[in-house]
Write a protein that holds these residues in place. Sequence first.
Motif: not given
Length: 310
Positions: A29, A52, A115-118, A122, A143, A263-264, A267
């Motif tokens: 990320g 990335d 990376i994205v908070e999902n 992950k 996270t 967005d974060t 999430f």
Amino acid sequence: MASVCKTFSRGFSSSAIRQTTIKHLTVIGGGLMGSGIAQVAASTGHQVSMVDQSDDILNKSKANIGKSLQRVVKKKFADDPKGGEQFLSETMGRIETSTSAVACMEKTDLVIEAIVENLEIKQKLFSELDAAAPKHTIFTSNTSSIPIGDIASSTKRLDRFGGLHFFNPVPVMKLLEVIRIPATSDETFNKLLAFGKDMQKATVNCKDTPGFIVNRLLVPYMIEAVRMLERGDASPRDIDTAMKLGAGYPMGPFELSDYVGLDTMKFILDGWSKNYPENPLFRPSPMLDKLVGEGKLGAKSGEGFYSYKK
Ligand SMILES: CCCCCCCCCCCCCC(=O)CC(=O)SCCNC(=O)CCNC(=O)[C@H](O)C(C)(C)COP(=O)(O)OP(=O)(O)OC[C@H]1O[C@@H](n2cnc3c(N)ncnc32)[C@H](O)[C@@H]1OP(=O)(O)O
Ligand SMILES: NC(=O)C1=CN([C@@H]2O[C@H](COP(=O)(O)OP(=O)(O)OC[C@H]3O[C@@H](n4cnc5c(N)ncnc54)[C@H](O)[C@@H]3O)[C@@H](O)[C@H]2O)C=CC1
């Protein structure tokens, strides 16, 4: 097993005794957090692979690191422009980029995922990395809100799994929360603490509890600020001014929201609302949903609660 690091430049502990044998790390990320972590790791003498999804994103990440390093150089090398140039080029030279995390595993001692908070995304990433990484490689996640144990459960290296929670902006914020799950070995945890020191961060230890230390306290405060706005109690500007001048915070909650990324934030709120449905604190926020739905993600997209368009 300390070894002297000779590559540090002035202002970055040229005589520092390295605490760990972590020489190469892979940061997955290259967004707000990943680029900051890669920057600090490289400026403290580590070799870094930053990963990335595309070369376009990675080029932007490297450009952001370059800009941030210029700010560091301006401050730390005010009277030594040559030293500053050398520091900048050495630091940038320690960062390589890749679009394949798996391809970086062979040589890496530590993975920091940002990376994205999902959770599902992950977990998928870590299960692929687990099959590819050498036995000694330690896995960590940055996270904000997902239990480290849930992410680690996608791997077979629970004893070599932990949390490294950095703060935004990483080059400026001094804290690093180091999180252990019950299975994290003492050897792994001690290596993570020592790595934090090598990164010149102040470390605090925390169990794998929701939000760790900082976000356990910060999230309810941020949520209540948005609820105040939704109720029409006060404007973002007045709430921000109140918290800066009345409570001494460097940023008000809406400035900070835009800085973190809406967005974060969404999430985090959605994740906690799913995990703790009985807690009314985490009920959805129509205002946050609307802004994110419109692509208004905060400073990084040019607009959030405030506009950043020039
Ligand atoms: C109902 C719905 C609600 C939703 C619920 C969900 C809520 C979720 C919230 C939780 C979010 C979770 C995020 C997380 O996991 C953890 C976090 O990271 S929380 C964020 C923590 N960070 C902060 O709180 C930042 C607070 N702000 C500051 O400290 C300062 O404002 C800041 C340093 C950012 C900027 O300072 P300022 O004085 O305003 O500006 P300057 O530009 O003058 O900078 C000062 C100083 O710092 C240097 N600098 C700034 N940025 C950088 C950078 N990126 N790189 C390098 N250097 C930088 C700058 O050069 C200045 O140096 P000087 O020497 O002083 O000139
Ligand atoms: N924004 C903040 O202030 C903070 C965020 N965090 C946490 O750090 C993590 C990253 O957050 P940000 O950097 O803010 O997000 P961001 O949105 O700025 O960056 C995320 C990056 O990950 C990339 N990415 C997504 N899926 C990927 C995959 N499968 N492989 C490789 N790259 C992938 C995206 O392209 C993007 O560049 C999240 O878990 C977040 O909760 C932690 C502390 C502070």
